[in-house]
Design a protein around this motif. Sequence first.
Motif, PDB file in Angstrom:
ATOM      1  N   VAL A  25      27.253 -23.779  21.661  1.00 25.65           N
ATOM      2  CA  VAL A  25      26.603 -24.248  22.898  1.00 25.65           C
ATOM      3  C   VAL A  25      25.650 -23.160  23.398  1.00 25.65           C
ATOM      4  CG1 VAL A  25      26.953 -24.875  25.323  1.00 25.65           C
ATOM      5  CG2 VAL A  25      28.479 -25.804  23.555  1.00 25.65           C
ATOM      6  N   ALA A  26      26.131 -21.915  23.388  1.00 21.76           N
ATOM      7  CA  ALA A  26      25.298 -20.782  23.820  1.00 21.76           C
ATOM      8  C   ALA A  26      24.109 -20.595  22.882  1.00 21.76           C
ATOM      9  CB  ALA A  26      26.133 -19.510  23.877  1.00 21.76           C
ATOM     10  N   LEU A  27      24.335 -20.717  21.572  1.00 28.58           N
ATOM     11  CA  LEU A  27      23.251 -20.566  20.610  1.00 28.58           C
ATOM     12  C   LEU A  27      22.193 -21.657  20.786  1.00 28.58           C
ATOM     13  CD1 LEU A  27      25.233 -19.600  17.387  1.00 28.58           C
ATOM     14  CD2 LEU A  27      23.691 -18.123  18.704  1.00 28.58           C
ATOM     15  N   MET A  28      22.630 -22.876  21.096  1.00 28.94           N
ATOM     16  CA  MET A  28      21.687 -23.967  21.333  1.00 28.94           C
ATOM     17  C   MET A  28      20.820 -23.679  22.553  1.00 28.94           C
ATOM     18  SD  MET A  28      21.735 -26.394  19.056  1.00 28.94           S
ATOM     19  CE  MET A  28      21.118 -27.855  19.880  1.00 28.94           C
ATOM     20  N   ALA A  29      21.426 -23.135  23.599  1.00 27.74           N
ATOM     21  CA  ALA A  29      20.675 -22.800  24.818  1.00 27.74           C
ATOM     22  C   ALA A  29      19.630 -21.736  24.519  1.00 27.74           C
ATOM     23  CB  ALA A  29      21.624 -22.328  25.911  1.00 27.74           C
ATOM     24  N   ILE A  30      20.012 -20.746  23.706  1.00 25.95           N
ATOM     25  CA  ILE A  30      19.071 -19.697  23.323  1.00 25.95           C
ATOM     26  C   ILE A  30      17.990 -20.273  22.416  1.00 25.95           C
ATOM     27  CG2 ILE A  30      18.813 -17.548  22.027  1.00 25.95           C
ATOM     28  CD1 ILE A  30      21.705 -16.866  22.925  1.00 25.95           C
ATOM     29  N   GLY A  31      18.393 -21.091  21.464  1.00 27.77           N
ATOM     30  CA  GLY A  31      17.440 -21.684  20.530  1.00 27.77           C
ATOM     31  C   GLY A  31      16.424 -22.581  21.202  1.00 27.77           C
ATOM     32  N   ALA A  32      16.833 -23.240  22.289  1.00 30.25           N
ATOM     33  CA  ALA A  32      15.926 -24.126  23.020  1.00 30.25           C
ATOM     34  C   ALA A  32      14.827 -23.354  23.724  1.00 30.25           C
ATOM     35  CB  ALA A  32      16.706 -24.962  24.036  1.00 30.25           C
ATOM     36  N   ASN A  33      15.122 -22.113  24.067  1.00 35.86           N
ATOM     37  CA  ASN A  33      14.185 -21.316  24.859  1.00 35.86           C
ATOM     38  C   ASN A  33      13.865 -19.979  24.190  1.00 35.86           C
ATOM     39  OD1 ASN A  33      14.027 -22.953  27.529  1.00 35.86           O
ATOM     40  ND2 ASN A  33      16.216 -22.833  27.099  1.00 35.86           N
ATOM     41  N   ILE A  34      13.884 -19.971  22.867  1.00 32.99           N
ATOM     42  CA  ILE A  34      13.702 -18.725  22.131  1.00 32.99           C
ATOM     43  C   ILE A  34      12.357 -18.077  22.422  1.00 32.99           C
ATOM     44  CG2 ILE A  34      12.766 -19.876  20.070  1.00 32.99           C
ATOM     45  CD1 ILE A  34      15.177 -16.857  20.105  1.00 32.99           C
ATOM     46  N   THR A  35      11.326 -18.889  22.723  1.00 31.72           N
ATOM     47  CA  THR A  35      10.002 -18.310  22.982  1.00 31.72           C
ATOM     48  C   THR A  35       9.962 -17.544  24.293  1.00 31.72           C
ATOM     49  OG1 THR A  35       9.295 -20.443  23.897  1.00 31.72           O
ATOM     50  CG2 THR A  35       8.721 -19.989  21.609  1.00 31.72           C
ATOM     51  N   THR A  36      10.923 -17.785  25.167  1.00 32.33           N
ATOM     52  CA  THR A  36      11.004 -17.010  26.404  1.00 32.33           C
ATOM     53  C   THR A  36      11.376 -15.562  26.099  1.00 32.33           C
ATOM     54  OG1 THR A  36      11.705 -18.965  27.633  1.00 32.33           O
ATOM     55  CG2 THR A  36      12.125 -16.833  28.662  1.00 32.33           C
ATOM     56  N   PHE A  37      12.248 -15.410  25.098  1.00 38.09           N
ATOM     57  CA  PHE A  37      12.703 -14.082  24.710  1.00 38.09           C
ATOM     58  C   PHE A  37      11.807 -13.466  23.632  1.00 38.09           C
ATOM     59  CE2 PHE A  37      16.325 -16.921  25.604  1.00 38.09           C
ATOM     60  CZ  PHE A  37      16.750 -16.370  26.796  1.00 38.09           C
ATOM     61  N   VAL A  38      11.223 -14.338  22.804  1.00 36.26           N
ATOM     62  CA  VAL A  38      10.361 -13.873  21.705  1.00 36.26           C
ATOM     63  C   VAL A  38       9.033 -14.634  21.789  1.00 36.26           C
ATOM     64  CG1 VAL A  38      10.266 -13.404  19.230  1.00 36.26           C
ATOM     65  CG2 VAL A  38      12.486 -13.685  20.343  1.00 36.26           C
ATOM     66  N   PRO A  39       8.124 -14.201  22.654  1.00 35.68           N
ATOM     67  CA  PRO A  39       6.877 -14.939  22.907  1.00 35.68           C
ATOM     68  C   PRO A  39       6.007 -15.172  21.676  1.00 35.68           C
ATOM     69  CG  PRO A  39       7.231 -13.227  24.562  1.00 35.68           C
ATOM     70  CD  PRO A  39       8.251 -13.004  23.491  1.00 35.68           C
ATOM     71  N   PHE A  40       6.109 -14.308  20.653  1.00 36.57           N
ATOM     72  CA  PHE A  40       5.237 -14.479  19.489  1.00 36.57           C
ATOM     73  C   PHE A  40       5.639 -15.679  18.632  1.00 36.57           C
ATOM     74  CE2 PHE A  40       8.548 -11.522  17.981  1.00 36.57           C
ATOM     75  CZ  PHE A  40       8.969 -12.167  16.822  1.00 36.57           C
ATOM     76  N   MET A  41       6.786 -16.315  18.962  1.00 38.23           N
ATOM     77  CA  MET A  41       7.213 -17.499  18.211  1.00 38.23           C
ATOM     78  C   MET A  41       6.558 -18.775  18.745  1.00 38.23           C
ATOM     79  SD  MET A  41      11.222 -16.773  17.284  1.00 38.23           S
ATOM     80  CE  MET A  41      11.361 -18.264  16.302  1.00 38.23           C
ATOM     81  N   VAL A  42       5.332 -18.662  19.191  1.00 37.55           N
ATOM     82  CA  VAL A  42       4.508 -19.805  19.558  1.00 37.55           C
ATOM     83  C   VAL A  42       3.330 -19.819  18.605  1.00 37.55           C
ATOM     84  CG1 VAL A  42       3.107 -20.897  21.340  1.00 37.55           C
ATOM     85  CG2 VAL A  42       5.177 -19.644  21.978  1.00 37.55           C
ATOM     86  N   VAL A  43       3.259 -20.832  17.761  1.00 40.47           N
ATOM     87  CA  VAL A  43       2.223 -20.906  16.730  1.00 40.47           C
ATOM     88  C   VAL A  43       1.275 -22.042  17.066  1.00 40.47           C
ATOM     89  CG1 VAL A  43       1.738 -21.209  14.277  1.00 40.47           C
ATOM     90  CG2 VAL A  43       3.811 -19.997  15.006  1.00 40.47           C
ATOM     91  N   GLY A  44       0.013 -21.703  17.308  1.00 38.40           N
ATOM     92  CA  GLY A  44      -0.967 -22.731  17.646  1.00 38.40           C
ATOM     93  C   GLY A  44      -0.624 -23.471  18.909  1.00 38.40           C
ATOM     94  N   GLY A  45       0.028 -22.785  19.826  1.00 42.68           N
ATOM     95  CA  GLY A  45       0.404 -23.416  21.088  1.00 42.68           C
ATOM     96  C   GLY A  45       1.694 -24.211  21.021  1.00 42.68           C
ATOM     97  N   VAL A  46       2.287 -24.299  19.827  1.00 47.96           N
ATOM     98  CA  VAL A  46       3.523 -25.060  19.638  1.00 47.96           C
ATOM     99  C   VAL A  46       4.708 -24.096  19.579  1.00 47.96           C
ATOM    100  CG1 VAL A  46       4.780 -26.650  18.136  1.00 47.96           C
ATOM    101  CG2 VAL A  46       2.292 -26.829  18.353  1.00 47.96           C
ATOM    102  N   PRO A  47       5.648 -24.204  20.515  1.00 48.03           N
ATOM    103  CA  PRO A  47       6.805 -23.301  20.500  1.00 48.03           C
ATOM    104  C   PRO A  47       7.730 -23.603  19.332  1.00 48.03           C
ATOM    105  CG  PRO A  47       7.090 -24.979  22.196  1.00 48.03           C
ATOM    106  CD  PRO A  47       5.699 -25.139  21.653  1.00 48.03           C
ATOM    107  N   ILE A  48       8.211 -22.557  18.681  1.00 46.86           N
ATOM    108  CA  ILE A  48       9.153 -22.713  17.574  1.00 46.86           C
ATOM    109  C   ILE A  48      10.567 -22.621  18.138  1.00 46.86           C
ATOM    110  CG2 ILE A  48       9.978 -21.726  15.410  1.00 46.86           C
ATOM    111  CD1 ILE A  48       7.194 -20.683  14.896  1.00 46.86           C
TER     112      ILE A  48
END
Length: 198
Positions: free
Chosen positions: A17-40
């Motif tokens: 459950v915790a991992l899903m919450a982190i995975g849903a908002n991973i770009t908040t913690f790792v901003p470079f994981m946005v490719v072409g404006g699409v969050p990974i």
Amino acid sequence: MSRKLRTIDLTLAGMFVALMAIGANITTFVPFMVVGGVPITLQTFFAILAGAILGSRVGAISMTVYALVGLVGVPVFARFGAGLSSIVSPTFGFIVSFIFTAYITGKIVEKHKGIKVYILAALVGMVVNYVVGTNWMYAAYKFWAQAPEGFTYKLAWAWMVVPLPKDIILAVCAGVMAHRLEKSVLSKSTFRNLKRAA
């Protein structure tokens, strides 16, 4: 009679459950994981892992808990979304799909433990995620949400082409990772004894 959930099951389910919450908002913690404006996001990845590692039953329960936690107001969905209003969101179908993704992935690997089966199960889980989520999105835009101009069923699927390569790669990685964990940790006598004692 169904087997009761053990302490270890609840602990591992809570972890996902915790991992899903982190995975849903991973770009908040790792901003470079946005490719072409699409969050990974990593939600599909963790949903697949939940099924492959926890099994169909506990994996599906963990994803159900994740959905319920978000619906009661804890900001665990993408963009820190939460609340009952999320149900009418066109993307809520993807949250629902995680339950089926984990269950079906778990069912497949429960029968066979080979690396090819794990990868196949992960890819099937990803397909389930796309089918449930995309059809929910289409229905939402057709029946209760304001659809973009010229929206069609074909366009709904066209939107999914952008994250598809990422999700295929992550699904394969999830299958490989789950298989390695099964061989290196989950199948070891220490872990087995812990599960039996819990």
